[in-house]
Design an enzyme around this catalytic site. Structure first.
Site, PDB file in Angstrom:
ATOM      1  CE  LYS A  86       4.531  -1.565  18.822  1.00  0.00           C
ATOM      2  NZ  LYS A  86       3.670  -0.624  18.072  1.00  0.00           N
ATOM      3  NE  ARG A 108       0.319   2.045   4.151  1.00  0.00           N
ATOM      4  CZ  ARG A 108       1.579   2.429   4.238  1.00  0.00           C
ATOM      5  NH1 ARG A 108       2.322   2.520   3.155  1.00  0.00           N
ATOM      6  NH2 ARG A 108       2.127   2.719   5.405  1.00  0.00           N
ATOM      7  CD  GLU A 113       7.990   1.112   8.970  1.00  0.00           C
ATOM      8  OE1 GLU A 113       8.238   0.662  10.098  1.00  0.00           O
ATOM      9  OE2 GLU A 113       7.639   2.280   8.759  1.00  0.00           O
ATOM     10  CE  LYS A 138       4.278   9.085  10.471  1.00  0.00           C
ATOM     11  NZ  LYS A 138       4.670   7.713  10.092  1.00  0.00           N
TER      12      LYS A 138
END
Length: 260
Positions: free
Chosen positions: A148, A79, A175, A89
């Site tokens: 996490k 994407r 990424e 952002k």
């Protein structure tokens, strides 16, 4: 198999959306000097980098099948961030809405999820990709070895790959999230819960604890299945995440990966 979260880049749609943002008269629209053509060109570079990385991953998957009769990659998802997500952002981080700010600060405009069959595959594929001579490894976050607090597990790597234009090679960040099928299954449910706005706090807390317990259980099951797989298959055993090898001029970015 590769799943695209949107169709290929559409210059007309991008141009229309950028002009809409400029014309909205908001407190902080894209700079009037922000050239629409420049933005579209930059997005095309990001798209090119995303396709370069995904092609390299497809070739690695094919090589594994030939050498070990094992496909490490179950499927991939690609994407590009939307115009609105990019602008949001930049605004959230107090950055100017310029092409330069995007290039220097947003390393997740292009993103790929690589869903692997086993944890060994995650580390093997990410390291084989990292070892290629034209690849730079800008940042590594290993949430598999260090999950996490909510139980999330995945390996996040920012790669830079050259995209060749008439002006030469432009190293462009992509990424990549590497995770197993079980990790992806868990993360999808956790994401749905996190964005479920009409659930009461008590039920939300209960589900969060249940998901944390599930994450631990899945980790144990994966470890056992990985052990069986190692005994019956001769594929490489991956144990470590890639090592960062950033370009000397690369700007550091510590934001978490966002798929939106």
């Amino acid at each position: 198999m590769i799943l695209d979260r949107q169709n290929r880049l559409n210059s007309a749609e991008l141009s229309m959306r950028l002009n809409q943002l400029v014309d909205k008269g908001t407190d902080n629209p894209p700079n009037q000097l922000f050239e629409v053509a420049d933005f579209i060109n930059q997005m095309q570079v990001y798209e090119g980098a995303m396709y370069e990385i995904s092609t390299k991953l497809e070739i690695l998957d094919t090589e594994f099948q030939v050498m070990f009769e094992h496909d490490p990659i179950h499927h991939m998802e690609r994407r590009l961030k939307s115009v609105d997500s990019i602008m949001e952002k930049l605004e959230r981080r107090g950055l100017p809405k310029t092409i330069e700010a995007i290039r220097n600060n947003l390393f997740d405009v292009a993103g790929i999820r690589v869903i692997c069959n086993y944890r060994d595959d995650v580390y093997s594929v990410s390291n084989y990709l990292s070892a290629q001579s034209d690849i730079q490894v800008l940042r590594v976050k290993d949430y598999i070895r260090n999950p996490k607090q909510n139980g999330y597990r995945s390996l996040h790597v920012i790669y830079a790959v050259p995209v060749f234009l008439s002006t030469g090679a432009h190293y462009t960040p992509v990424e990549v999230q590497f995770r197993t099928i079980a990790m992806d299954y868990w993360a999808s449910l956790e994401h749905a819960l996190r964005y479920k706005s009409d659930i009461d706090d008590d039920k939300l807390t209960e589900h969060e604890q249940t998901l944390l317990d599930c994450a631990r259980s899945l980790q144990n099951v994966e470890t056992q299945m990985q052990s069986i797989h190692r005994d019956i298959n001769g594929a490489p055993q991956g144990v470590d995440a890639p090592v960062e090898r950033p370009h000397a001029e690369e700007t550091d970015d510590r934001s978490d990966f966002s798929w939106l």
